[in-house]
Design an enzyme around this catalytic site. Sequence first.
Site, mmCIF file in Angstrom:
data_model
loop_
_atom_site.group_PDB
_atom_site.id
_atom_site.type_symbol
_atom_site.label_atom_id
_atom_site.label_comp_id
_atom_site.label_asym_id
_atom_site.label_seq_id
_atom_site.Cartn_x
_atom_site.Cartn_y
_atom_site.Cartn_z
ATOM 1 N N GLY A 22 0.817 -1.210 0.000
ATOM 2 C CA GLY A 22 0.000 0.000 0.000
ATOM 3 C C GLY A 22 0.847 1.256 0.000
ATOM 4 O O GLY A 22 2.086 1.192 0.116
ATOM 5 N N ASP A 23 0.185 2.403 -0.200
ATOM 6 C CA ASP A 23 0.842 3.708 -0.191
ATOM 7 C C ASP A 23 1.922 3.844 -1.259
ATOM 8 O O ASP A 23 2.908 4.557 -1.061
ATOM 9 C CB ASP A 23 1.455 4.005 1.198
ATOM 10 C CG ASP A 23 0.403 3.958 2.278
ATOM 11 O OD1 ASP A 23 -0.715 4.409 2.023
ATOM 12 O OD2 ASP A 23 0.721 3.465 3.382
ATOM 13 N N GLY A 64 1.600 5.242 -4.116
ATOM 14 C CA GLY A 64 1.414 6.432 -4.964
ATOM 15 C C GLY A 64 0.346 6.185 -6.023
ATOM 16 O O GLY A 64 0.389 6.772 -7.103
ATOM 17 N N LYS A 65 -0.620 5.331 -5.677
ATOM 18 C CA LYS A 65 -1.695 5.023 -6.646
ATOM 19 C C LYS A 65 -2.486 6.276 -7.003
ATOM 20 O O LYS A 65 -2.843 6.482 -8.158
ATOM 21 C CB LYS A 65 -2.649 3.963 -6.067
ATOM 22 C CG LYS A 65 -2.005 2.599 -5.869
ATOM 23 C CD LYS A 65 -2.943 1.617 -5.199
ATOM 24 C CE LYS A 65 -3.223 1.915 -3.749
ATOM 25 N NZ LYS A 65 -2.096 1.768 -2.830
ATOM 26 N N GLY A 68 -5.723 5.802 1.609
ATOM 27 C CA GLY A 68 -5.428 7.233 1.644
ATOM 28 C C GLY A 68 -4.651 7.557 0.386
ATOM 29 O O GLY A 68 -3.477 7.229 0.290
ATOM 30 N N HIS A 69 -5.332 8.145 -0.597
ATOM 31 C CA HIS A 69 -4.683 8.401 -1.886
ATOM 32 C C HIS A 69 -4.417 9.893 -2.038
ATOM 33 O O HIS A 69 -5.345 10.692 -2.134
ATOM 34 C CB HIS A 69 -5.556 7.872 -3.036
ATOM 35 C CG HIS A 69 -5.698 6.380 -2.994
ATOM 36 N ND1 HIS A 69 -6.431 5.658 -3.889
ATOM 37 C CD2 HIS A 69 -5.162 5.471 -2.144
ATOM 38 C CE1 HIS A 69 -6.346 4.369 -3.591
ATOM 39 N NE2 HIS A 69 -5.594 4.236 -2.530
ATOM 40 N N THR A 70 -3.140 10.232 -2.025
ATOM 41 C CA THR A 70 -2.775 11.650 -2.055
ATOM 42 C C THR A 70 -2.651 12.125 -3.497
ATOM 43 O O THR A 70 -1.953 11.528 -4.302
ATOM 44 C CB THR A 70 -1.450 11.863 -1.297
ATOM 45 O OG1 THR A 70 -1.602 11.292 0.009
ATOM 46 C CG2 THR A 70 -1.116 13.338 -1.166
ATOM 47 N N GLN A 76 -5.038 -0.209 -1.326
ATOM 48 C CA GLN A 76 -4.095 -1.089 -0.629
ATOM 49 C C GLN A 76 -3.073 -1.668 -1.623
ATOM 50 O O GLN A 76 -2.924 -1.144 -2.710
ATOM 51 C CB GLN A 76 -4.823 -2.211 0.138
ATOM 52 C CG GLN A 76 -5.577 -1.742 1.367
ATOM 53 C CD GLN A 76 -6.906 -1.076 1.068
ATOM 54 O OE1 GLN A 76 -7.724 -1.639 0.363
ATOM 55 N NE2 GLN A 76 -7.125 0.101 1.585
ATOM 56 N N THR A 79 -3.996 7.389 8.989
ATOM 57 C CA THR A 79 -3.860 7.317 10.445
ATOM 58 C C THR A 79 -2.705 8.159 10.994
ATOM 59 O O THR A 79 -2.560 8.279 12.211
ATOM 60 C CB THR A 79 -3.635 5.853 10.887
ATOM 61 O OG1 THR A 79 -2.468 5.366 10.203
ATOM 62 C CG2 THR A 79 -4.817 4.976 10.548
ATOM 63 N N GLY A 80 -1.864 8.700 10.115
ATOM 64 C CA GLY A 80 -0.732 9.516 10.560
ATOM 65 C C GLY A 80 0.416 8.706 11.159
ATOM 66 O O GLY A 80 1.411 9.272 11.605
ATOM 67 N N ARG A 122 5.484 5.264 8.711
ATOM 68 C CA ARG A 122 5.579 4.020 7.937
ATOM 69 C C ARG A 122 6.947 3.386 8.125
ATOM 70 O O ARG A 122 7.949 4.093 8.271
ATOM 71 C CB ARG A 122 5.350 4.311 6.450
ATOM 72 C CG ARG A 122 3.952 4.829 6.179
ATOM 73 C CD ARG A 122 3.725 5.062 4.688
ATOM 74 N NE ARG A 122 2.421 5.665 4.465
ATOM 75 C CZ ARG A 122 2.188 6.689 3.636
ATOM 76 N NH1 ARG A 122 3.166 7.209 2.937
ATOM 77 N NH2 ARG A 122 0.973 7.158 3.490
ATOM 78 N N LEU A 134 11.266 7.887 -7.158
ATOM 79 C CA LEU A 134 12.665 7.579 -7.494
ATOM 80 C C LEU A 134 13.594 8.689 -6.986
ATOM 81 O O LEU A 134 14.730 8.438 -6.582
ATOM 82 C CB LEU A 134 12.819 7.398 -9.017
ATOM 83 C CG LEU A 134 14.197 6.928 -9.476
ATOM 84 C CD1 LEU A 134 14.527 5.540 -8.923
ATOM 85 C CD2 LEU A 134 14.318 6.922 -11.001
ATOM 86 N N GLY A 191 8.868 13.285 -8.582
ATOM 87 C CA GLY A 191 8.462 14.348 -7.670
ATOM 88 C C GLY A 191 6.955 14.330 -7.537
ATOM 89 O O GLY A 191 6.266 13.664 -8.309
HETATM 90 P P1 IMO Z 1 -3.708 2.688 0.381
HETATM 91 O O1 IMO Z 1 -4.887 2.520 -0.549
HETATM 92 C C1 IMO Z 1 -1.144 0.990 3.475
HETATM 93 C C2 IMO Z 1 -2.985 -1.840 6.262
HETATM 94 C C3 IMO Z 1 -3.151 -1.431 7.711
HETATM 95 C C4 IMO Z 1 -3.001 -2.776 8.406
HETATM 96 C C5 IMO Z 1 -3.700 -3.724 7.441
HETATM 97 C C6 IMO Z 1 -5.119 -4.058 7.821
HETATM 98 O O2 IMO Z 1 -3.493 4.077 0.866
HETATM 99 O O3 IMO Z 1 -2.489 2.074 -0.231
HETATM 100 P P2 IMO Z 1 -7.361 -2.645 7.652
HETATM 101 O O4 IMO Z 1 -7.756 -1.340 8.273
HETATM 102 O O5 IMO Z 1 -7.405 -2.643 6.158
HETATM 103 O O6 IMO Z 1 -8.114 -3.805 8.246
HETATM 104 O O7 IMO Z 1 -5.831 -2.851 8.093
HETATM 105 O O8 IMO Z 1 -3.674 -3.085 6.168
HETATM 106 N N1 IMO Z 1 -3.585 -0.929 5.269
HETATM 107 C C7 IMO Z 1 -2.878 -0.121 4.469
HETATM 108 N N2 IMO Z 1 -1.558 0.124 4.407
HETATM 109 N N3 IMO Z 1 -1.959 1.592 2.596
HETATM 110 C C8 IMO Z 1 -3.293 1.349 2.616
HETATM 111 O O9 IMO Z 1 -4.132 1.838 1.687
HETATM 112 C C9 IMO Z 1 -3.817 0.491 3.613
HETATM 113 N N4 IMO Z 1 -5.049 0.055 3.934
HETATM 114 C C10 IMO Z 1 -4.891 -0.823 4.937
HETATM 115 O O10 IMO Z 1 -2.156 -0.512 8.103
HETATM 116 O O11 IMO Z 1 -1.646 -3.142 8.454
HETATM 117 MG MG MG Z 2 -2.158 5.546 1.108
#
Ligand code: IMO
Ligand code: MG
Length: 429
Positions: free
Chosen positions: A12-13, A15-16, A40-42, A223, A300-301, A304, A331, A414
């Site tokens: 997850g995270d 940069g989708k 959380g998609h920024t 995710q 959640t702040g 990572r 990169l 960037g």
């Molecule tokens: P994006 O879309 C990173 C992680 C949580 C936890 C596990 C289970 O921004 O990439 P949950 O609340 O889904 O039951 O938590 O999954 N998690 C993510 N980690 N990016 C996310 O979404 C996530 N959505 C859930 O931190 O480890």
């Molecule tokens: Mg995210």
Amino acid sequence: MAVMAVIGGQWGDEGKGRVVDLLAEKVDMVVRFSGGDNAGHTVIGPYGEFGLHLVPSGIFYPQVTCIIGNGVAINPANLLGEINELQRHGVDTSRLVISDRAHLIMPYHTLLDGLEEERRGGKALGTTRRGIGPVFADKVARLGIRAGDLLDKDALYSRLKSTLELKNAILTKVYLVSPLSLEEIYEQYCRYGERLAPYIRETTDMLHEALRKGNLILLEGAQGTLLDPDFGTYPYVTSSSPLAGSSSLGTGIGPMQISHVVGVFKAYTTRVGSGPMPTELRDEVGELIREKAHEYGATTGRPRRCGWFDAVASRFSVQVNGLSEIALTHLDIFDAFPSVKICTAYRLGDKVLDRFPANVGVLEKCQPIYEELAGWRGPIGEIRHFDELPIEARHYVARLEEITCCPVGLISVGPKREQVIKAKSMLPQ
Ligand code: IMO
Ligand code: MG
């Protein structure tokens, strides 16, 4: 290419949001297909910086219809908050559509998510506590309440009544906490229903009509692959599938109609929450990545966990998603690093593994085997052509392609929209 899916290749995270925002310029529809507001998609664009949780990342383009697909779980209060926030910044949300089949997160889901985490104690999963596990469990247990139920108050009342009896028994007898009030939840959800009604409709027909007209559709994942309940680091996973295959189920578009799958990967690895991460760096290098890239959760702040690129996990991710290409983000974070490392295999006792193991007990014992490449020591944020990248950066990308068995089509250097290099992309130009 009529339909392309964009999914997360790591934990997850990746940069989708940034990649979807970039590609959405050329499409007619963007559809979120899984997860909920745990995402959380920024997106940084002309309206400023937004952390989107439920609204698809195509919302900033006036031509894009944005659909929250049937595979998404919606917390109505948080969705309304997000819509308000967008409107307050002048973003037009009239092109937002919500599938009537999407499940709703109810107050008992968020409550139970927290209680289940506390019960796990030291083995807590580190969930986002957004009710994701409980809502998807109820979906398959046939106890769910869906967006379409908000449009029929009698049906909503009777479904809520029978489900809440069971949930209250669990709350009071298992967790020894107070029961929730049927009337309060019912009235609250009736109010949400009134406000969300203009957005809720059947969306499958809408998508197929768009396909008939030759529209371009982008399916936005949430995710990452390694959080998938089947292929991820079970049980340290989320509760809906982030895989490309899920983009078909979460929208009602058949797999044969999806012609292109882009996997988003960071140039390094991050993870939030518990569970094994073989390349995690608990030293000043990990700290440097975190501070440079501001690696703190958009939802959640939480800080990572950061580490080097894990090519064993990433190759697995390429396979299980059938990726057409990789979009490589961040990169530029390695600018000024004297060297960069790629994990090419794991050491497990006296064995060397080049496959990602199914068992977390095994993965926890895996030590990364690294290949070290020279760093590029200069800023790359202004570069727009692959050939102009420093030779060391080109080597790094080429090695990732080779070892993951997937071409890198897009490189982000960037956070701004224009800070991108289209390498050998097969995407619409
Ligand atoms: P994006 O879309 C990173 C992680 C949580 C936890 C596990 C289970 O921004 O990439 P949950 O609340 O889904 O039951 O938590 O999954 N998690 C993510 N980690 N990016 C996310 O979404 C996530 N959505 C859930 O931190 O480890
Ligand atoms: Mg995210």
